[in-house]
Design an enzyme around this catalytic site. Structure first.
Site, short mmCIF file in Angstrom:
data_model
loop_
_atom_site.label_atom_id
_atom_site.label_comp_id
_atom_site.label_asym_id
_atom_site.label_seq_id
_atom_site.Cartn_x
_atom_site.Cartn_y
_atom_site.Cartn_z
N LYS A 35 44.17 79.25 -8.90
CA LYS A 35 45.00 78.49 -8.87
C LYS A 35 45.69 77.85 -10.24
CE LYS A 35 45.11 75.19 -5.76
NZ LYS A 35 46.43 74.54 -6.18
N LYS A 51 38.59 75.47 -16.08
CA LYS A 51 38.46 73.96 -15.39
C LYS A 51 37.82 74.35 -14.05
CE LYS A 51 42.74 72.34 -16.08
NZ LYS A 51 43.90 71.07 -15.36
N LYS A 107 48.52 80.19 -13.21
CA LYS A 107 49.73 79.29 -13.91
C LYS A 107 50.67 80.01 -13.87
CE LYS A 107 50.44 74.50 -16.11
NZ LYS A 107 48.71 73.98 -15.67
N THR A 118 46.04 63.08 -11.27
CA THR A 118 45.74 63.67 -12.45
C THR A 118 44.96 62.12 -13.02
OG1 THR A 118 46.92 65.66 -12.02
CG2 THR A 118 45.92 65.06 -13.87
N ASN A 151 53.82 62.47 -14.32
CA ASN A 151 53.54 62.28 -12.85
C ASN A 151 51.44 61.75 -12.89
OD1 ASN A 151 50.73 63.61 -11.85
ND2 ASN A 151 51.78 63.15 -10.19
N SER A 205 43.35 68.81 -5.39
CA SER A 205 44.06 70.31 -4.69
C SER A 205 43.40 71.10 -3.76
CB SER A 205 44.59 70.84 -6.08
OG SER A 205 46.35 70.99 -6.37
N1 LIG Z 1 51.07 67.17 -12.32
C1 LIG Z 1 49.57 67.08 -12.82
O1 LIG Z 1 49.33 67.01 -11.47
C2 LIG Z 1 48.72 67.85 -14.09
C3 LIG Z 1 49.42 67.90 -14.66
N2 LIG Z 1 48.73 68.37 -15.83
C4 LIG Z 1 49.16 68.44 -17.29
O2 LIG Z 1 49.56 67.07 -17.80
C5 LIG Z 1 50.38 66.95 -18.64
C6 LIG Z 1 51.86 66.36 -17.91
O3 LIG Z 1 51.60 66.82 -16.16
P1 LIG Z 1 52.55 66.36 -15.50
O4 LIG Z 1 52.82 64.61 -15.92
O5 LIG Z 1 52.63 66.67 -14.80
O6 LIG Z 1 54.61 66.60 -15.78
P2 LIG Z 1 55.60 65.31 -15.81
O7 LIG Z 1 56.76 66.39 -16.26
O8 LIG Z 1 55.70 64.80 -14.51
O9 LIG Z 1 55.50 64.83 -17.06
C7 LIG Z 1 55.88 65.59 -18.50
C8 LIG Z 1 56.17 63.09 -19.38
O10 LIG Z 1 55.69 64.34 -21.21
C9 LIG Z 1 57.04 63.44 -21.09
N3 LIG Z 1 57.41 64.64 -23.14
C10 LIG Z 1 57.69 65.38 -23.24
N4 LIG Z 1 57.50 65.89 -24.44
C11 LIG Z 1 57.01 64.40 -24.91
C12 LIG Z 1 57.13 64.50 -26.28
N5 LIG Z 1 57.86 65.47 -27.59
N6 LIG Z 1 56.15 62.82 -26.58
C13 LIG Z 1 56.15 62.40 -25.43
N7 LIG Z 1 56.77 62.03 -24.22
C14 LIG Z 1 56.54 63.90 -23.53
C15 LIG Z 1 58.11 63.43 -20.10
O11 LIG Z 1 59.15 62.64 -20.86
P3 LIG Z 1 60.61 62.32 -19.79
O12 LIG Z 1 59.96 61.57 -18.46
O13 LIG Z 1 61.55 62.43 -20.78
O14 LIG Z 1 60.80 64.17 -19.79
C16 LIG Z 1 56.91 63.34 -19.30
O15 LIG Z 1 57.58 62.02 -19.19
C17 LIG Z 1 50.86 68.31 -18.48
O16 LIG Z 1 50.06 69.01 -19.98
C18 LIG Z 1 50.29 68.56 -17.35
O17 LIG Z 1 49.75 70.37 -17.54
C19 LIG Z 1 47.32 68.19 -16.01
C20 LIG Z 1 46.56 69.35 -14.66
C21 LIG Z 1 47.04 67.88 -13.21
O1 LIG Z 2 46.24 71.51 -8.61
C1 LIG Z 2 46.31 72.24 -9.41
O2 LIG Z 2 46.33 73.41 -8.15
C2 LIG Z 2 46.97 72.21 -10.25
C3 LIG Z 2 46.87 72.23 -11.42
C4 LIG Z 2 47.45 72.22 -12.86
O3 LIG Z 2 48.24 73.31 -13.00
C5 LIG Z 2 46.28 72.12 -13.42
O4 LIG Z 2 45.06 70.99 -13.57
O5 LIG Z 2 46.67 72.01 -15.36
#
Ligand SMILES: NC(=O)C1=CN([C@@H]2O[C@H](COP(=O)(O)OP(=O)(O)OC[C@H]3O[C@@H](n4cnc5c(N)ncnc54)[C@H](OP(=O)(O)O)[C@@H]3O)[C@@H](O)[C@H]2O)C=CC1
Ligand SMILES: O=C(O)CCC(=O)C(=O)O
Length: 419
Positions: free
Chosen positions: A56, A80, A92, A176, A207, A345
């Protein structure tokens, strides 16, 4: 990992198995651009370990994606899922692309071609993708549709984080951020602190960061700084994420917020800031919700936050972690802090398999129950053994994986067990 293996007295067989990914799939995705030209994008799906169940993990679209990065992220997914006791292994996926340069149609063709390339190695009982950086419910919708077209049947359980109309779960979108807030709340309570007394800076407004910011603001935390990839904003008086999100959705960047005429935004009190400066603000909590390696041995000595929450995967490097430990700055680790996403998920996958769908309250209740149990176990272990929270979380996850490996016996893995 050596210290974790020592703690748990892990057998050599398990150490070898956990030392590298079980399967690395690579493809070159050829996609027709709107102007008729053809571009080829490298893509990966890495299935690290499936001892505890189907693998996953999300799919990331980013220009810096490499095989090594996807493999590392798949290892963290394995830990995790085990750390919060889900019946999943870890995987991944990623495509090396800057999705901001593609049109919507190009993005859809790219997303569908990813599924065509990896169709044979994913599935509801094999490997279940989800959203990650720069992917979302819309993209998951295209992907689940592509899979269904190839299969000539509905298979909603192949992907989670889908739109509700295609079998998504209520609550996955904010899971998240909501999970991270719950874990922070639990930690704050243990420190006998009150949310209203805490100043919070958040890196990343996608997100995970957006939902965390909105919910934390509603819970009384004082959000003083926010950043995205283009820059940061700061207000001593505190920021309200709701109008900022409207501005971000309109203009795609945060920093222009300072000059906007949105009546809810008090431009006089909101200042621009560099993304790097945000990491060094004097705040109570620094929340990292963007990418890996944001705090390293190069800047960890300048961090002034009282504590760090890792919503991103791997935002504090191993070297950075060492410096923060020496400085007694606690880090609430990614595999617990951001597990809310994969927990919901899992609930989505269960609903897909049952063909029955739950209310938001039912989903939230199950998320809260699991996180409360698993985060508390991690906090208790750290306290009892006087070890960092990350070490405790890893012990919790690795312990479950190596137990399952021992229960499999010694031959299955080598005979190509599970494919
Ligand atoms: N989505 C999920 O359900 C999950 C996400 N994660 C982790 O959370 C993190 C974010 O994921 P997610 O929110 O989904 O991704 P998104 O693509 O939705 O958002 C990423 C955010 O990070 C910003 N960003 C990128 N580079 C930088 C930087 N150098 N400085 C500041 N901000 C930056 C982006 O900016 P901009 O808006 O300008 O592109 C955007 O706002 C990742 O590490 C992901 O693996 C972990 C678990 C689950
Ligand atoms: O929702 C999922 O299955 C995985 C989300 C994810 O990529 C993470 O937790 O880093």
């Amino acid at each position: 990992m050596a210290d974790i293996y020592e703690w748990l007295e892990v057998a050599d067989d398990s150490r070898h198995r956990l030392g590298q990914p079980k399967r690395i799939h690579q493809a070159s995705l050829s996609v027709r651009m709107d102007d008729g030209s053809l571009r080829v994008f490298p893509a990966w799906r890495v299935q690290y370990d499936d001892t505890r169940g189907p693998t996953k993990g999300g799919i990331r679209f980013h220009p810096d994606v490499t095989e090594d990065e996807v493999a590392t992220l798949s290892f963290w997914m394995t830990l995790k899922c085990a750390a919060v006791d889900l019946p999943f292994g870890g995987a991944k996926g990623g495509i090396c692309v800057d999705p901001k340069t593609l049109s919507r149609m190009e993005l859809e063709r790219l997303s569908r071609s990813y599924i065509r390339a990896f169709h044979d190695v994913i599935g509801p009982e094999r490997d279940i993708p989800a959203p990650d950086v720069n992917t979302n419910a819309i993209i998951m919708g295209w992907m689940v549709d592509e899979y269904a077209q190839i299969e000539r049947r509905h298979v909603p359980g192949v992907i989670t984080g889908k739109p509700l109309g295609l079998g998504g779960s209520i609550g996955r979108e904010q899971a998240t951020g909501a999970g991270a807030l719950q874990v922070l709340d639990m930690w704050v309570k243990r420190q006998h602190q009150e949310p209203g007394d805490l100043r919070v800076a958040i890196q990343g407004f996608g997100n995970a960061g957006q939902h965390f910011a909105r919910l934390a603001h509603d819970a009384g935390y004082n959000i003083v700084a926010l950043s995205d990839s283009q820059g940061a904003i700061y207000s001593e008086e505190g920021l309200d994420p709701a109008p900022i999100l409207r501005h971000k959705n309109r203009t795609r960047e945060l920093k222009g917020m300072v000059y906007c005429d949105d009546s809810v935004c008090d431009a006089a009190q909101t200042q621009p800031l560099s993304g790097d400066d945000l990491l060094e603000l004097d705040v109570d909590v620094l929340v990292l919700a963007a990418l890996e390696n944001q705090i390293t041995d190069a800047n960890a000595d300048r961090v002034r936050a009282g504590a760090i929450v890792e919503i991103a995967n791997g935002p504090v490097s191993t070297g950075g972690d060492r410096v923060l430990q020496d400085r007694n700055i606690p880090v609430i680790p990614d595999i617990i802090a951001n597990a809310g996403g994969v927990i919901v998920s899992h609930l989505e996958w269960v609903q897909n398999r049952m063909g029955d769908y739950w209310s938001g309250e039912a989903v939230e209740k199950q998320l809260r129950r699991r996180l409360e149990r698993e985060a508390n176990a991690c906090f208790n272990l750290a306290e009892e053994k006087a070890i960092p929270l990350r070490t405790a979380a890893y012990i919790q996850g690795v312990g479950r994986i190596v137990d399952a490996m021992a229960q499999q016996g010694t031959q299955g893995y080598f005979n190509g067990h599970h494919g």
